[in-house]
Design a protein around this motif. Structure first.
Motif, PDB file in Angstrom:
ATOM      1  N   ARG A 130      -4.315  10.239  -1.569  1.00 48.13           N
ATOM      2  CA  ARG A 130      -4.791   8.819  -1.781  1.00 48.13           C
ATOM      3  C   ARG A 130      -3.818   7.692  -1.675  1.00 48.13           C
ATOM      4  O   ARG A 130      -2.724   7.799  -2.213  1.00 48.13           O
ATOM      5  CB  ARG A 130      -5.557   8.704  -3.205  1.00 48.13           C
ATOM      6  N   TRP A 131      -4.118   6.750  -0.973  1.00 43.72           N
ATOM      7  CA  TRP A 131      -3.468   5.413  -0.972  1.00 43.72           C
ATOM      8  C   TRP A 131      -3.959   4.419  -1.920  1.00 43.72           C
ATOM      9  O   TRP A 131      -5.460   4.326  -2.143  1.00 43.72           O
ATOM     10  CB  TRP A 131      -3.616   4.804   0.542  1.00 43.72           C
ATOM     11  N   TYR A 132      -3.044   3.702  -2.490  1.00 48.30           N
ATOM     12  CA  TYR A 132      -3.540   2.677  -3.445  1.00 48.30           C
ATOM     13  C   TYR A 132      -2.828   1.361  -3.276  1.00 48.30           C
ATOM     14  O   TYR A 132      -1.780   1.254  -2.620  1.00 48.30           O
ATOM     15  CB  TYR A 132      -3.155   3.048  -4.958  1.00 48.30           C
ATOM     16  N   GLU A 164      -8.205   1.836  -4.591  1.00 46.69           N
ATOM     17  CA  GLU A 164      -7.799   3.020  -3.740  1.00 46.69           C
ATOM     18  C   GLU A 164      -8.123   2.572  -2.276  1.00 46.69           C
ATOM     19  O   GLU A 164      -9.331   1.921  -2.123  1.00 46.69           O
ATOM     20  CB  GLU A 164      -8.876   4.064  -4.014  1.00 46.69           C
ATOM     21  N   THR A 165      -7.137   2.501  -1.338  1.00 47.67           N
ATOM     22  CA  THR A 165      -7.180   1.793  -0.092  1.00 47.67           C
ATOM     23  C   THR A 165      -7.697   2.811   1.004  1.00 47.67           C
ATOM     24  O   THR A 165      -8.047   2.493   2.103  1.00 47.67           O
ATOM     25  CB  THR A 165      -6.025   0.998   0.293  1.00 47.67           C
ATOM     26  N   GLY A 166      -7.161   3.981   0.692  1.00 47.18           N
ATOM     27  CA  GLY A 166      -7.429   5.085   1.935  1.00 47.18           C
ATOM     28  C   GLY A 166      -7.265   6.510   1.332  1.00 47.18           C
ATOM     29  O   GLY A 166      -6.848   6.456   0.119  1.00 47.18           O
ATOM     30  N   ARG A 167      -7.726   7.333   2.137  1.00 49.82           N
ATOM     31  CA  ARG A 167      -7.807   9.049   1.784  1.00 49.82           C
ATOM     32  C   ARG A 167      -7.701   9.659   2.888  1.00 49.82           C
ATOM     33  O   ARG A 167      -8.258   9.652   3.887  1.00 49.82           O
ATOM     34  CB  ARG A 167      -9.000   9.020   1.049  1.00 49.82           C
ATOM     35  N   GLN A 168      -6.647  10.593   2.861  1.00 51.16           N
ATOM     36  CA  GLN A 168      -6.497  11.639   4.011  1.00 51.16           C
ATOM     37  C   GLN A 168      -6.182  13.126   3.121  1.00 51.16           C
ATOM     38  O   GLN A 168      -5.287  13.247   2.541  1.00 51.16           O
ATOM     39  CB  GLN A 168      -5.240  11.504   4.692  1.00 51.16           C
ATOM     40  N   GLY A 169      -7.357  13.842   3.247  1.00 48.97           N
ATOM     41  CA  GLY A 169      -7.231  15.176   2.923  1.00 48.97           C
ATOM     42  C   GLY A 169      -7.374  14.632   1.074  1.00 48.97           C
ATOM     43  O   GLY A 169      -8.047  13.957   0.600  1.00 48.97           O
ATOM     44  N   GLU A 226       0.863  -1.244  -0.068  1.00 49.15           N
ATOM     45  CA  GLU A 226       0.045   0.064   0.003  1.00 49.15           C
ATOM     46  C   GLU A 226       0.807   1.321  -0.049  1.00 49.15           C
ATOM     47  O   GLU A 226       1.865   1.244   0.773  1.00 49.15           O
ATOM     48  CB  GLU A 226      -0.747   0.102   1.243  1.00 49.15           C
ATOM     49  N   CYS A 227       0.532   2.055  -0.704  1.00 51.81           N
ATOM     50  CA  CYS A 227       1.511   3.349  -1.069  1.00 51.81           C
ATOM     51  C   CYS A 227       0.664   4.720  -1.263  1.00 51.81           C
ATOM     52  O   CYS A 227      -0.223   4.440  -2.048  1.00 51.81           O
ATOM     53  CB  CYS A 227       2.587   3.211  -1.896  1.00 51.81           C
ATOM     54  N   CYS A 228       0.953   5.781  -0.790  1.00 48.72           N
ATOM     55  CA  CYS A 228       0.440   7.162  -1.181  1.00 48.72           C
ATOM     56  C   CYS A 228       0.797   7.625  -2.663  1.00 48.72           C
ATOM     57  O   CYS A 228       1.830   7.203  -3.117  1.00 48.72           O
ATOM     58  CB  CYS A 228       1.026   8.166  -0.363  1.00 48.72           C
TER      59      CYS A 228
END
Lengths: 105, 447
Positions: free
Chosen positions: A71-73, A63-68, A23-25
Motif C-alpha cells: 500500500r502507498w500512503y 492511502e494513495t494506491g495498492r498493488q497486491g 508518496e511512499c510504500c
C-alpha cells in the motif's frame, strides 16, 4: 483520547510523517526512516503497522494506491499541520536550550 | 505431552507477558522443538534441529473471528514483518508469531514500548474486563440457583460449582496480576525507565486444575442439566460425537484436496448444520428401534419443592432455630401429572428424614383431602410399607373412574391417581412400591 495522542509526536511518528511528505510504500518506510536518521531511529514492523493504522484513522495520512499487499500512503493537510506544529515545538525547544546553555557550555 | 515428533504444551498467553512466552519459544527452539501451531492455550511444537531463534508475538486487534486464517490485515502485517526480516511462524486468531535467527541484528517488531503498552491496555479492557465483571455475578448466580433447589449437595452440581469457582477465581487472579503489572509500567513510564517485562515463563504453564476448569466448567453448565435426563443424554452425546467426527473428516478432506481455504466460521457453520440434520434424521430413523418407555413414567417429575413448617400453617418467626439452619430440610415433595392418549396419571410423593414429620405430612394430607380411615382399604403390606386403596363412592365412580392408591412408609408418603392405564392394578401397585422405596433410598443417599 485519540485527538490528544498526536498533540506532540514521538520520534517514530515524526519520522514517518516526514517520509510521507512524498508518496511512499508502507513497507519501505522502515528503511527510509533508518536512512534519513542515519541509523539513529529504527522502527519495527509492528510499530510501523500500528502507527500507519492510527494516522490513517485520524486522517493524517491517506492511502494513495495498492498493488497486491503493498500500500502507498501520503501525508494529508491535517498531517502536515501536525508535522509543522511539532517542527515549531522542536525548534522552540532547541532555541530555549541554546539560550539557556549559553555561558554554561 | 509428547506425541511422536510433536510436543504439546498448555500455556496462558496474556498480552502483557509476551516477552516471557517469546523466551519460552526460544528455549524450546534451542532444545529442538520449533513452534508449529497455536490453538488458544495449546502450543504445538515439532521436532527440528536445535536452533537459536528469537520470537516475537503480536496481537492484531483488527482481526476478527469472522476473518479467515490468512486475512487482509494479517497478510499486510506479514508483508511488513517479512520486509524487516522476520519470518512468519503461525497465528491464532489475533495472535501472530514471528521468528528470526538470533544472530541477525534485526530491529524488534515492536520498537515503541509506549505504543505497545497502549495496545496491551486496550486488549486487556476488551478481553478481560467483561470477564472480571461477569465472574462474581456468575458465582453469585450459580450459588443462588443451587440454593433454590435441594440438589445443592448433588455431587455433579457440587463439582460443577467448584470448577466454575476455580475458573472465576482464575479470571480475577489474572486481572489482579495485570493491574499490578500496569501500575508498574505506568511508574516506569513516569520515571522514563524501560517497561518491567518479565522473561520468566515458569508461571505461564497451565496445569490440570486450570485446564479442567477452563474446558469442563462451560461444558458442565451447558450439558449437565441435559445429561441428567436420560432421554436427551443419548441423542445429545450421539450428536456431539457425530458432529466432531464429521467435522474433522470434512476439514481433513478439504485440506487434502487443497481447494479454496475454508474459514473457521464456514467450517463451524457447516458442521453444526450437518450435525443438526443428522441429529433430527437419527431421531426419526432410530425411533422405531428405541425401547418403549415405562407405561407409568414415575421417574419423570413435573415439579418438586421442599417441605417447611409453613406447609402446616406455621408462620416462621425471627428467633426460630432450624436443623442446620435450613427450614426446608424438613423434607422434600414432588408432583407429576401426565397424559397418554386417554390414560391419565397424577402422582404426589413426599419424603422426610424424620418419621414423625412423615406422619405429620400424611395426616395433614388426609385431613386436607377429607379422607378418613373408613375410606381406605389395605391392599398391600410388607414390613413398614403399606398401600391403601381409596374405596370408591357410588357417585365418584361415574365422575372419576380411576384408581387411587396411598402408600405409607416410615419416611415417605405417596398418592397415586390413574385412569385407563393398560397395566393391571397389581402391576401398578408393584411399580408404585418399587418406585417409592427407590426414591426414599435416593433421598437418604443424597441428604
Amino acid at each position: 483520547m485519540p485527538r490528544e495522542q498526536f498533540q506532540s509526536l514521538t520520534e517514530p511518528m515524526y519520522y514517518i510523517l516526514l517520509i510521507l511528505l512524498e508518496e511512499c510504500c508502507g513497507v519501505d518506510i522502515m528503511e527510509m526512516v533508518e536512512r534519513l536518521s542515519k541509523g539513529r531511529v529504527t522502527i519495527g514492523p509492528g510499530t510501523l503497522y500500528t502507527l500507519l493504522g492510527r494516522f490513517e484513522q485520524e486522517q493524517m495520512i491517506v492511502e494513495t494506491g495498492r498493488q497486491g499487499r503493498k500500500r502507498w500512503y501520503q501525508i494529508t493537510e491535517k498531517g502536515k499541520e501536525a508535522l509543522r506544529a511539532e517542527q515549531i515545538r522542536l525548534k522552540q525547544q532547541w532555541m530555549d536550550g541554546e539560550k539557556r546553555m549559553e555561558g554554561f557550555l | 505431552m509428547k506425541l511422536f515428533d510433536k510436543r504439546i504444551v498448555a500455556l496462558r498467553i496474556p498480552g502483557y507477558e509476551t516477552k516471557a512466552i517469546e523466551a519460552f519459544f526460544s528455549d524450546m527452539a534451542e532444545a529442538g522443538y520449533l513452534l508449529h501451531k497455536l490453538y488458544g492455550e495449546w502450543c504445538v511444537f515439532r521436532k527440528t534441529e536445535p536452533r537459536k531463534l528469537k520470537f516475537s508475538i503480536t496481537y492484531l486487534s483488527r482481526v476478527t473471528v469472522f476473518d479467515e486464517d490468512e486475512n487482509e490485515t494479517s497478510m499486510t502485517y506479514r508483508e511488513y514483518c517479512e520486509q524487516a526480516g522476520w519470518q512468519f511462524v503461525c497465528a491464532d486468531y489475533k495472535t501472530q508469531v514471528y521468528c528470526s535467527d538470533a544472530a541477525r541484528n534485526l530491529p524488534e517488531v515492536e520498537t515503541d514500548e509506549r505504543l505497545w503498552f497502549q495496545n496491551v491496555k486496550k486488549r486487556f479492557f476488551r478481553e478481560y474486563v467483561p470477564f472480571m465483571i461477569l465472574a462474581p455475578v456468575l458465582i453469585w448466580f450459580l450459588f443462588w440457583m443451587a440454593g433454590t433447589t435441594t440438589d445443592f449437595l448433588n455431587v455433579q452440581v457440587f463439582l460443577c460449582l467448584l470448577l466454575l469457582c476455580f475458573l472465576c477465581l482464575y479470571v480475577v487472579y489474572e486481572g489482579i496480576r495485570y493491574l499490578y503489572w500496569e501500575w508498574k509500567c505506568r511508574r516506569a513510564i513516569d520515571q522514563g525507565s524501560p517497561l518491567p517485562l518479565s522473561v520468566n515463563y515458569r508461571s505461564m504453564r497451565l496445569f490440570c486444575p486450570s485446564l479442567a476448569a477452563m474446558y469442563l466448567a462451560p461444558l458442565c453448565i451447558n450439558f449437565m442439566p441435559l445429561l441428567q435426563e436420560p432421554d436427551i443424554a443419548v441423542p445429545m452425546l450421539l450428536y456431539m460425537v457425530v458432529v466432531l467426527v464429521l467435522g474433522f473428516c470434512l476439514r481433513a478432506a478439504v485440506k487434502k484436496r487443497g481447494t479454496d481455504p475454508v474459514t473457521y466460521m464456514d467450517f463451524m457453520a457447516l458442521i453444526v448444520v450437518v450435525g443438526l440434520v443428522i441429529y433430527f434424521l437419527s431421531g426419526a430413523v432410530l425411533k422405531p428401534f428405541l425401547p418403549e418407555k415405562e407405561v407409568i413414567p414415575f421417574k419423570n417429575k413435573e415439579a418438586a419443592s421442599t417441605i417447611s413448617f409453613s406447609d402446616f400453617g406455621y408462620k416462621p418467626g425471627e428467633n426460630d432455630v432450624y436443623f442446620e439452619g435450613k427450614e426446608e430440610w424438613l423434607g422434600k415433595q414432588e408432583w407429576y401429572f401426565g397424559n397418554q392418549e386417554n390414560a391419565h396419571i397424577q402422582w404426589h410423593f413426599s419424603v422426610s428424614r424424620w418419621s414423625w414429620m412423615n406422619q405429620l405430612i400424611t395426616r395433614n394430607f388426609y385431613k386436607q383431602q377429607e379422607i378418613s380411615d373408613t375410606d381406605l382399604e389395605l391392599v398391600y403390606e410388607e414390613g413398614t410399607t403399606f398401600v391403601y386403596r381409596e374405596k370408591k363412592a357410588p357417585e365418584e365412580q361415574v365422575r372419576t373412574p380411576g384408581l387411587k392408591l396411598y402408600i405409607e412408609t416410615d419416611h415417605s408418603f405417596g398418592r397415586l391417581y390413574c385412569e385407563n392405564l393398560p397395566d393391571t392394578e397389581e402391576e401398578i401397585l408393584q411399580l408404585l412400591v418399587k418406585d417409592v422405596l427407590e426414591r426414599e433410598q435416593e433421598f437418604f443417599d443424597k441428604y
